[in-house]
Design a protein around this motif. Structure first.
Motif, PDB file in Angstrom:
ATOM      1  N   ILE A 403       8.200 -18.974  38.985  1.00 42.95           N
ATOM      2  CA  ILE A 403       9.512 -19.207  39.584  1.00 42.95           C
ATOM      3  C   ILE A 403       9.349 -19.150  41.098  1.00 42.95           C
ATOM      4  N   GLU A 404      10.386 -19.530  41.804  1.00 46.54           N
ATOM      5  CA  GLU A 404      10.355 -19.477  43.268  1.00 46.54           C
ATOM      6  C   GLU A 404      10.443 -18.020  43.714  1.00 46.54           C
ATOM      7  N   ARG A 405       9.547 -17.626  44.614  1.00 48.11           N
ATOM      8  CA  ARG A 405       9.544 -16.235  45.080  1.00 48.11           C
ATOM      9  C   ARG A 405      10.896 -15.848  45.674  1.00 48.11           C
ATOM     10  N   ASP A 406      11.564 -16.792  46.325  1.00 50.38           N
ATOM     11  CA  ASP A 406      12.879 -16.501  46.907  1.00 50.38           C
ATOM     12  C   ASP A 406      13.954 -16.282  45.851  1.00 50.38           C
ATOM     13  N   ASP A 407      13.648 -16.611  44.600  1.00 47.28           N
ATOM     14  CA  ASP A 407      14.635 -16.414  43.533  1.00 47.28           C
ATOM     15  C   ASP A 407      14.566 -15.015  42.932  1.00 47.28           C
ATOM     16  N   PHE A 408      13.742 -14.153  43.522  1.00 44.57           N
ATOM     17  CA  PHE A 408      13.703 -12.747  43.104  1.00 44.57           C
ATOM     18  C   PHE A 408      13.900 -11.859  44.320  1.00 44.57           C
ATOM     19  N   MET A 409      14.688 -10.813  44.144  1.00 46.91           N
ATOM     20  CA  MET A 409      14.876  -9.829  45.205  1.00 46.91           C
ATOM     21  C   MET A 409      14.934  -8.446  44.565  1.00 46.91           C
ATOM     22  N   GLU A 410      14.063  -7.570  45.057  1.00 43.65           N
ATOM     23  CA  GLU A 410      13.980  -6.240  44.448  1.00 43.65           C
ATOM     24  C   GLU A 410      15.182  -5.381  44.809  1.00 43.65           C
ATOM     25  N   ASP A 411      15.548  -5.391  46.072  1.00 44.09           N
ATOM     26  CA  ASP A 411      16.734  -4.647  46.509  1.00 44.09           C
ATOM     27  C   ASP A 411      17.827  -5.659  46.834  1.00 44.09           C
ATOM     28  N   ALA A 412      18.413  -6.196  45.809  1.00 39.02           N
ATOM     29  CA  ALA A 412      19.340  -7.318  45.968  1.00 39.02           C
ATOM     30  C   ALA A 412      20.738  -6.848  46.349  1.00 39.02           C
ATOM     31  N   PRO A 413      21.401  -7.569  47.260  1.00 41.42           N
ATOM     32  CA  PRO A 413      22.801  -7.269  47.566  1.00 41.42           C
ATOM     33  C   PRO A 413      23.693  -7.654  46.390  1.00 41.42           C
ATOM     34  N   LYS A 414      24.928  -7.255  46.466  1.00 42.05           N
ATOM     35  CA  LYS A 414      25.852  -7.423  45.345  1.00 42.05           C
ATOM     36  C   LYS A 414      26.022  -8.881  44.933  1.00 42.05           C
ATOM     37  N   LYS A 415      26.052  -9.795  45.900  1.00 39.92           N
ATOM     38  CA  LYS A 415      26.331 -11.196  45.586  1.00 39.92           C
ATOM     39  C   LYS A 415      25.063 -12.033  45.396  1.00 39.92           C
ATOM     40  N   PHE A 416      23.941 -11.381  45.172  1.00 37.43           N
ATOM     41  CA  PHE A 416      22.703 -12.092  44.854  1.00 37.43           C
ATOM     42  C   PHE A 416      22.680 -12.321  43.349  1.00 37.43           C
ATOM     43  N   PHE A 417      22.818 -13.575  42.923  1.00 33.42           N
ATOM     44  CA  PHE A 417      22.977 -13.872  41.500  1.00 33.42           C
ATOM     45  C   PHE A 417      21.711 -14.413  40.847  1.00 33.42           C
ATOM     46  N   ARG A 418      20.600 -14.331  41.572  1.00 32.99           N
ATOM     47  CA  ARG A 418      19.344 -14.753  40.956  1.00 32.99           C
ATOM     48  C   ARG A 418      18.652 -13.531  40.341  1.00 32.99           C
ATOM     49  N   LEU A 419      17.344 -13.578  40.182  1.00 36.53           N
ATOM     50  CA  LEU A 419      16.671 -12.530  39.408  1.00 36.53           C
ATOM     51  C   LEU A 419      16.468 -11.262  40.237  1.00 36.53           C
ATOM     52  N   LYS A 420      16.716 -10.118  39.604  1.00 36.42           N
ATOM     53  CA  LYS A 420      16.515  -8.814  40.223  1.00 36.42           C
ATOM     54  C   LYS A 420      16.207  -7.811  39.115  1.00 36.42           C
ATOM     55  N   PRO A 421      15.648  -6.658  39.449  1.00 35.47           N
ATOM     56  CA  PRO A 421      15.319  -5.669  38.407  1.00 35.47           C
ATOM     57  C   PRO A 421      16.540  -5.333  37.554  1.00 35.47           C
ATOM     58  N   GLY A 422      16.385  -5.473  36.243  1.00 38.57           N
ATOM     59  CA  GLY A 422      17.484  -5.201  35.323  1.00 38.57           C
ATOM     60  C   GLY A 422      18.497  -6.318  35.238  1.00 38.57           C
ATOM     61  N   GLY A 423      18.312  -7.350  36.044  1.00 41.77           N
ATOM     62  CA  GLY A 423      19.267  -8.456  36.073  1.00 41.77           C
ATOM     63  C   GLY A 423      18.854  -9.597  35.164  1.00 41.77           C
ATOM     64  N   GLU A 424      19.828 -10.418  34.834  1.00 42.02           N
ATOM     65  CA  GLU A 424      19.598 -11.538  33.922  1.00 42.02           C
ATOM     66  C   GLU A 424      19.925 -12.843  34.639  1.00 42.02           C
ATOM     67  N   VAL A 425      19.138 -13.872  34.347  1.00 42.07           N
ATOM     68  CA  VAL A 425      19.329 -15.164  34.981  1.00 42.07           C
ATOM     69  C   VAL A 425      19.076 -16.261  33.954  1.00 42.07           C
ATOM     70  N   ARG A 426      19.635 -17.420  34.200  1.00 43.98           N
ATOM     71  CA  ARG A 426      19.444 -18.557  33.299  1.00 43.98           C
ATOM     72  C   ARG A 426      18.309 -19.430  33.835  1.00 43.98           C
ATOM     73  N   LEU A 427      17.385 -19.797  32.970  1.00 43.81           N
ATOM     74  CA  LEU A 427      16.344 -20.750  33.339  1.00 43.81           C
ATOM     75  C   LEU A 427      16.852 -22.160  33.051  1.00 43.81           C
ATOM     76  N   ARG A 428      16.766 -23.023  34.031  1.00 44.25           N
ATOM     77  CA  ARG A 428      17.213 -24.402  33.874  1.00 44.25           C
ATOM     78  C   ARG A 428      16.522 -25.035  32.662  1.00 44.25           C
ATOM     79  N   TYR A 429      17.300 -25.581  31.722  1.00 44.30           N
ATOM     80  CA  TYR A 429      16.804 -26.196  30.481  1.00 44.30           C
ATOM     81  C   TYR A 429      16.078 -25.191  29.571  1.00 44.30           C
TER      82      TYR A 429
END
Length: 576
Positions: A403-429
């Motif tokens: 995946i794109e490195r920018d699509d993950f953030m370890e210490d993500a702000p509240k409105k970061f909706f991509r991948l983060k620890p414990g977070g869920e994201v949709r993979l295109r297709y």
């Protein structure tokens, strides 16, 4: 940008079709000529480049205008090379110009001409002006000629050789032609008015001595006509009705008229329009040549160059350039057009034509720990949502992805909706995945994400109705194709590259970050058969094309044509 309601797209060609726009001033002149019966309703234009460099975006405007007017009024447009300066011209430029005009979508049919075709006729006309007492051979040096010419506020002085007899001038001019004098020792000048307020009318030079090999006529000639003595008469020979030039030739029009009137030949009408000035670049052939020879760029077709061949290599399409030229219109006054207008034109065209693919520019490995070991599947993906006829393709999915490195953030702000620890994201297709573990190296840099997937979410929806806001792209690590990606930015940091501090020149504004090269990017395997002229949209990233010069089957290189959004405008806005 212009309102999108101003035009519609032809589905087959991508050409923007203006909606009932008013006539530009050149069209108004042509329509008035046609109504009055001037030229018997004929419209015949020409595009007359000098083959001393590659064509650039400014030439594209002239090409589109001249060929476009001929098409609109059922006329003709010639391609004529103004090859009167053999020291700067060669066949490489001739070939490149023909290729560029054809690539833009225009056809001169059987009307390919050269000013050198007319050297004999021009020589005969020069003799006629001498015989009529309207031209003379001068022996002033270049420095003396400038001194005698005067200034904008002071009249010039007659050359001491101005009143030679017709017989002496004819004899000297023949000796010039026969090669009996060295370069720079004699010129043939028109005898007009050294006190004219228009400096171009102060006995302009018609011929100079130049012992140089010509790319077409060889060593036949050692005297060559000046541009002002060539282009009006060439227009006349070809029966051009409307000779369309850029504004810098406006002050040359009286001389254009003087020559054809005093020769008593067919009189085309010269019309001037504003040249195209584009922000953050240059269109001076001399400066473009400096960029090439001083190795600031990789040749005339470097994708950062404003040349047509550079734009083509970068991934611009003929339709996008034609649409851009139509959108900016034709004016009488010079102005500078923002680069964003050109970029928006190519975005609009590529959005319609580019195949969608998934490519990861800065890869971060993802291991799906609960995906069956050794399993792979092929998912359906849409080739272009703007074109249903483009169909679908199969893309591989497996337990190891990038995946794109920018699509993950370890210490993500509240409105970061991509991948983060414990977070869920949709993979295109693909599926929903959840980040369970972050693997780092000994320097604390993230090397891998270990995730789980929900096999019930194929197609992007969860049976239990839970919502996932973020969707990201990916490629299968097992199947992906490694590529090199080149990201381009403006060639100059300032809108006007000539705006410099004292003691500097335009080179000081060259952008040191105009090219970024990224290695080991990963793309889906369908790109192994990519062709240079096929545009692609790397989803969520930008528009790309295979580099036509450096790409190899075993080492593909992709150029970014343009980002999905105008990021430069955002940068400028923040800096204000």
């Amino acid at each position: 940008m212009s309102n999108k309601n101003e035009s519609t797209s032809d589905k087959n060609t991508g050409e923007k079709k203006p909606r009932e726009r008013s006539l530009n001033f050149i069209e108004t002149i042509i329509e008035e000529d046609n109504k009055s019966g001037k030229h018997d309703g004929r419209v015949h234009t020409r595009f007359p480049p000098e083959p001393n460099g590659y064509l650039h975006i400014g030439h594209a405007k002239s090409i589109c205008l001249n060929f476009g007017l001929a098409k609109k009024y059922n006329g003709k447009c010639n391609l004529r090379f103004d090859d009167t300066n053999p020291t700067k011209e060669n066949e490489e430029y001739v070939r490149s110009i023909q290729e560029d005009v054809r690539w833009l979508g225009f056809d001169w049919e059987d009307r390919l001409f050269y000013a050198s075709d007319y050297f004999e006729q021009l020589y005969e006309w020069a003799i006629k002006l001498i015989q009529d007492g309207k031209a003379y051979v001068d022996e002033l040096t270049a420095e003396q000629t400038r001194e005698y010419r005067g200034t904008l506020t002071e009249p010039g002085k007659n050359s001491p050789y101005r009143d030679r007899s017709v017989e002496e001038n004819l004899e000297l001019f023949e000796k010039m032609k026969n090669g009996e004098f060295p370069d720079g020792s004699r010129t043939l000048r028109a005898k007009i008015d050294m006190s004219s307020p228009n400096l171009n009318m102060r006995d302009p030079v018609m011929y100079r001595i130049m012992h140089a090999h010509h790319h077409r006529t060889g060593d036949t000639w050692c005297i060559y006509p000046m541009y002002d003595f060539t282009h009006g008469q060439s227009d006349s020979i070809e029966k051009i009705t409307h000779s369309i030039c850029t504004l810098e030739f406006e002050n040359h029009r009286p001389l254009y008229d003087w020559y054809v009137e005093n020769l008593g030949i067919f009189h085309p009408q010269q019309i001037e329009f504003a040249r195209l000035n584009l922000s953050h670049t240059i269109t001076s052939k001399r400066k473009l040549l400096d960029l090439v020879t001083e190795k600031f760029v990789d040749g005339w077709n470097d994708p950062r160059m404003p040349t047509i061949s550079g734009l083509r290599r970068r991934g611009y399409t003929p339709a996008s350039i034609r649409n851009f030229c139509d959108r900016i219109g034709v004016a009488r006054f010079n102005s500078t057009i923002e680069m964003s207008w050109l970029e928006e034109a190519v975005r609009e065209d590529l959005n319609r034509t580019a195949l969608r693919v998934m490519g990861v520019i800065n890869p971060l490995k993802v291991t799906i720990t609960n995906y069956p070991e050794g399993q792979e599947e092929w998912r359906d993906a849409i080739n272009n949502p703007e074109d249903k006829e483009a169909g679908t393709r199969k893309i591989p999915f497996s337990g190891e992805l990038y995946i794109e490195r920018d699509d993950f953030m370890e210490d993500a702000p509240k409105k970061f909706f991509r991948l983060k620890p414990g977070g869920e994201v949709r993979l295109r297709y693909g599926y929903f995945i959840k980040c369970e573990e972050v693997i780092k190296d000994d320097k604390g840099v993230v090397q891998e994400l270990r995730c789980t997937y929900d096999p019930e979410t194929a197609g992007g929806k969860a049976p239990d109705g839970r919502k996932v806001k973020g969707t990201i792209h990916w490629v299968s690590a097992k199947h992906s194709l490694p590529i090199t990606v080149r990201l381009y930015d403006h060639l100059f940091t300032k809108e006007d590259p000539s705006e410099v501090e004292e003691g500097q020149d335009w080179r000081s504004n060259i952008n040191p970050h105009s090219l970024t090269v990224l290695e080991n990017c990963q793309v889906e395997p369908s790109l192994k058969d990519a062709e240079p002229d096929q545009p692609y949209q790397f989803e969520r990233t930008g528009y790309f094309c295979l580099d036509s010069k450096d790409s190899l089957p075993e080492h593909p290189v992709f150029n970014r044509t343009v980002s999905l959004r105008d990021t430069w405008a955002k940068v400028q806005k923040k800096s204000k």
